[in-house]
Scaffold this motif. Structure first.
Motif, PDB file in Angstrom:
ATOM      1  N   PHE A  72      -6.166   5.089   2.139  1.00 19.15           N
ATOM      2  CA  PHE A  72      -5.440   4.765   0.909  1.00 19.15           C
ATOM      3  C   PHE A  72      -5.068   6.011   0.119  1.00 19.15           C
ATOM      4  CE2 PHE A  72      -7.537   0.684   1.863  1.00 19.15           C
ATOM      5  CZ  PHE A  72      -6.409  -0.120   1.883  1.00 19.15           C
ATOM      6  N   SER A  73      -5.873   7.068   0.218  1.00 20.92           N
ATOM      7  CA  SER A  73      -5.490   8.305  -0.455  1.00 20.92           C
ATOM      8  C   SER A  73      -4.287   8.947   0.225  1.00 20.92           C
ATOM      9  CB  SER A  73      -6.679   9.273  -0.507  1.00 20.92           C
ATOM     10  OG  SER A  73      -7.028   9.723   0.783  1.00 20.92           O
ATOM     11  N   LEU A  74      -4.231   8.887   1.556  1.00 20.34           N
ATOM     12  CA  LEU A  74      -3.060   9.407   2.267  1.00 20.34           C
ATOM     13  C   LEU A  74      -1.801   8.630   1.890  1.00 20.34           C
ATOM     14  CD1 LEU A  74      -4.321  10.079   5.919  1.00 20.34           C
ATOM     15  CD2 LEU A  74      -3.351  11.766   4.352  1.00 20.34           C
ATOM     16  N   ILE A  75      -1.920   7.320   1.827  1.00 21.11           N
ATOM     17  CA  ILE A  75      -0.765   6.486   1.474  1.00 21.11           C
ATOM     18  C   ILE A  75      -0.258   6.852   0.082  1.00 21.11           C
ATOM     19  CG2 ILE A  75      -0.063   4.124   0.923  1.00 21.11           C
ATOM     20  CD1 ILE A  75      -1.995   3.239   3.196  1.00 21.11           C
ATOM     21  N   ASP A  76      -1.185   6.999  -0.871  1.00 20.16           N
ATOM     22  CA  ASP A  76      -0.785   7.361  -2.230  1.00 20.16           C
ATOM     23  C   ASP A  76      -0.167   8.753  -2.277  1.00 20.16           C
ATOM     24  OD1 ASP A  76      -1.668   4.961  -3.229  1.00 20.16           O
ATOM     25  OD2 ASP A  76      -3.596   5.731  -3.927  1.00 20.16           O
ATOM     26  N   GLU A  77      -0.815   9.700  -1.628  1.00 18.61           N
ATOM     27  CA  GLU A  77      -0.354  11.088  -1.668  1.00 18.61           C
ATOM     28  C   GLU A  77       1.021  11.238  -1.032  1.00 18.61           C
ATOM     29  OE1 GLU A  77      -1.442  15.349   0.463  1.00 18.61           O
ATOM     30  OE2 GLU A  77      -2.817  13.649   0.648  1.00 18.61           O
ATOM     31  N   LEU A  78       1.226  10.565   0.091  1.00 17.89           N
ATOM     32  CA  LEU A  78       2.466  10.733   0.855  1.00 17.89           C
ATOM     33  C   LEU A  78       3.546   9.732   0.459  1.00 17.89           C
ATOM     34  CD1 LEU A  78       0.783  11.239   4.352  1.00 17.89           C
ATOM     35  CD2 LEU A  78       1.671  13.018   2.824  1.00 17.89           C
ATOM     36  N   GLY A  79       3.201   8.771  -0.378  1.00 22.11           N
ATOM     37  CA  GLY A  79       4.184   7.775  -0.795  1.00 22.11           C
ATOM     38  C   GLY A  79       4.655   6.898   0.354  1.00 22.11           C
ATOM     39  N   ILE A  80       3.742   6.497   1.225  1.00 19.76           N
ATOM     40  CA  ILE A  80       4.115   5.698   2.400  1.00 19.76           C
ATOM     41  C   ILE A  80       4.303   4.242   1.983  1.00 19.76           C
ATOM     42  CG2 ILE A  80       3.400   4.901   4.679  1.00 19.76           C
ATOM     43  CD1 ILE A  80       1.817   7.471   4.985  1.00 19.76           C
ATOM     44  N   ASP A  81       5.455   3.688   2.280  1.00 18.93           N
ATOM     45  CA  ASP A  81       5.784   2.297   1.968  1.00 18.93           C
ATOM     46  C   ASP A  81       5.296   1.423   3.124  1.00 18.93           C
ATOM     47  OD1 ASP A  81       6.813  -0.088   1.136  1.00 18.93           O
ATOM     48  OD2 ASP A  81       8.917   0.456   1.400  1.00 18.93           O
ATOM     49  N   CYS A  82       4.048   0.918   3.002  1.00 18.17           N
ATOM     50  CA  CYS A  82       3.460   0.151   4.103  1.00 18.17           C
ATOM     51  C   CYS A  82       2.660  -1.039   3.594  1.00 18.17           C
ATOM     52  CB  CYS A  82       2.599   1.053   4.980  1.00 18.17           C
ATOM     53  SG  CYS A  82       1.215   1.839   4.101  1.00 18.17           S
ATOM     54  N   ASP A  83       3.063  -1.591   2.464  1.00 19.74           N
ATOM     55  CA  ASP A  83       2.423  -2.785   1.904  1.00 19.74           C
ATOM     56  C   ASP A  83       0.914  -2.612   1.782  1.00 19.74           C
ATOM     57  OD1 ASP A  83       2.373  -5.395   0.858  1.00 19.74           O
ATOM     58  OD2 ASP A  83       1.977  -6.282   2.821  1.00 19.74           O
ATOM     59  N   PRO A  84       0.430  -1.522   1.179  1.00 21.93           N
ATOM     60  CA  PRO A  84      -1.023  -1.343   1.062  1.00 21.93           C
ATOM     61  C   PRO A  84      -1.625  -2.290   0.023  1.00 21.93           C
ATOM     62  CG  PRO A  84       0.105   0.388  -0.126  1.00 21.93           C
ATOM     63  CD  PRO A  84       1.180  -0.422   0.542  1.00 21.93           C
ATOM     64  N   VAL A  85      -2.707  -2.936   0.404  1.00 23.68           N
ATOM     65  CA  VAL A  85      -3.424  -3.834  -0.501  1.00 23.68           C
ATOM     66  C   VAL A  85      -4.912  -3.539  -0.354  1.00 23.68           C
ATOM     67  CG1 VAL A  85      -3.978  -6.215  -1.115  1.00 23.68           C
ATOM     68  CG2 VAL A  85      -1.682  -5.643  -0.290  1.00 23.68           C
ATOM     69  N   ARG A  86      -5.579  -3.236  -1.448  1.00 23.47           N
ATOM     70  CA  ARG A  86      -7.019  -2.965  -1.379  1.00 23.47           C
ATOM     71  C   ARG A  86      -7.771  -4.177  -1.944  1.00 23.47           C
ATOM     72  NH1 ARG A  86      -9.662   3.028  -1.983  1.00 23.47           N
ATOM     73  NH2 ARG A  86     -11.238   2.653  -0.369  1.00 23.47           N
ATOM     74  N   GLY A  87      -7.712  -5.256  -1.179  1.00 19.40           N
ATOM     75  CA  GLY A  87      -8.356  -6.494  -1.598  1.00 19.40           C
ATOM     76  C   GLY A  87      -9.758  -6.667  -1.065  1.00 19.40           C
TER      77      GLY A  87
END
Length: 389
Positions: A72-87
């Motif tokens: 999730f830190s990589l997704i945030d840092e890189l701005g990856i549009d991949c429907d991340p959900v931390r449920g």
């Protein structure tokens, strides 16, 4: 070699560290299980943290506990549009016999600061909207992504950092030469490198002697319903956790893009051919969610995961300048990403430790017969699952 999560995160790490990096893949980035898995981001390893502490040390346990954080830190840092959900991730049980083990696992992670808690039958019903669960636990470090979009986002980031990525590049030979390693490709091309990372997991071939026979490539099959209507969407997995059950042959499920209910599980060792190959998993979906099962199935697909005898990943360095990592046993989104980061950091500076001790390549006996003996083992596990209460 291999443009899945391990190879791409390693490439990104190395390129950012100033290394000259080339990634090659037999097909394209994310083609294998990295792009075709269930999208569940699950921290930890199969073993409980107390066992990891005892066998590998606290550093390995900390690594395992932080794998979802890394994704999730990589997704945030890189701005990856991949429907991340931390449920969160729920390990659910339909077996009363399993609950003490799950409570012990939960307590061990809680003692290490993880945001976890047990769920009683009412809590499971509220969190999942499913039938038949007698309890479970939730690990709020977990979550979900669209795995192919995540893989492609990692590939773009690696390219932007200076790495080169080549698709349709099947490596067929590797040997020493020219002061390093020379890779030969089916196209006739040659590539020389000081360091080689082989990260092919469930799609490992015969490039390096014996490596393919260290894992069992198992098909993980999945289905996704048509988008759920609003009334079902409000009741089924309302907080969008990912769920897997505690049986030996487990099912796993989540809400995917467009509000579809996705469910996966173990399939046959051959590639699925038609809808009949998905009947077992669709029956499981119907048992947990009969109302959703009445909807048309929108998608059916499969990806090949790599299973090991000890249910742990392995890192090999069989010769100077060659590193291999594989065997994620169904936890590849988080674990493979973190492994790629660790390998890249280690190759940049050997003072950065690898998260697991190196192991020798140990091919399984009569590996060519794995579809037979592994199928027999799976059926035996199914019987044991049925007999437990």
């Amino acid at each position: 070699m291999g443009a899945g999560f391990t190879g791409l995160v390693a490439a990104l790490t190395l390129a950012r560290g100033g290394a000259s990096v080339i990634v090659v893949d037999t097909v394209e980035p994310g083609f294998g299980a990295s792009g075709r898995n269930g999208g569940q981001v699950i921290p930890g390893l199969k073993d409980d943290p107390d066992t990891l502490d005892r066998v590998f040390g606290e550093a390995t346990t900390a690594f395992a506990g932080g794998t979802a954080d890394l994704v999730f830190s990589l997704i945030d840092e890189l701005g990856i549009d991949c429907d991340p959900v931390r449920g969160g991730w729920i390990q659910a049980s339909v077996k009363h016999l399993h609950l003490p083990r799950l409570e012990s696992r939960m307590a061990q992670w809680r003692a290490r600061g993880a945001a976890v808690e047990m769920l009683d039958p009412a809590g499971m019903a509220a969190a999942t909207g499913g039938r038949g669960f007698v309890g479970g636990w939730i690990d709020r470090r977990g979550g979900s992504v669209h795995p192919l979009a995540y893989a492609r986002g990692l590939a773009r980031a690696a390219l932007q950092a200076g790495a080169e990525i080549f698709r349709d590049a099947e490596a067929v030979s590797i040997k020493r030469g020219n002061g390093g390693w020379v890779l030969g490709f089916a196209s006739g091309a040659r590539l020389t490198a000081d360091q080689v990372v082989i990260a092919t997991n469930g799609y490992t071939g015969r490039l390096w002697p014996g490596l393919k026979a260290t894992v069992i490539p198992a098909n993980s099959i999945q289905v996704a319903t048509a988008p759920l209507p609003d009334d079902l969407r409000a009741r089924i997995l309302p907080g969008r956790p990912v769920v897997s059950d505690s049986r030996r042959i487990a099912n796993y499920f989540r809400i995917g893009p467009e509000g579809r209910l996705m469910m996966g599980g173990r399939g046959a060792f051959r590639e699925p051919r038609d809808a009949a190959d998905y009947r077992r998993i669709e029956a499981a979906l119907a048992s947990f969610y009969p109302e959703a099962a009445r909807l048309p199935m929108g998608f059916r697909w499969a990806g090949r995961v790599a299973m090991t005898r000890d249910h742990l990943p392995h890192i090999h360095q069989p010769s100077a300048g060659v590193t291999m990592a594989l065997g994620y046993n169904g936890r590849g989104v988080a674990l493979a990403s973190a492994m790629g980061r660790a390998i890249g950091a280690h190759l940049l500076d050997g003072a950065n430790p690898l998260p697991l001790a190196l192991s020798a390549i140990k091919p399984m006996p009569v590996h060519g017969l794995h579809p037979l003996y592994a199928t027999a083992m799976i059926e035996a596990y199914r019987v044991r699952d049925m007999l437990e209460r």
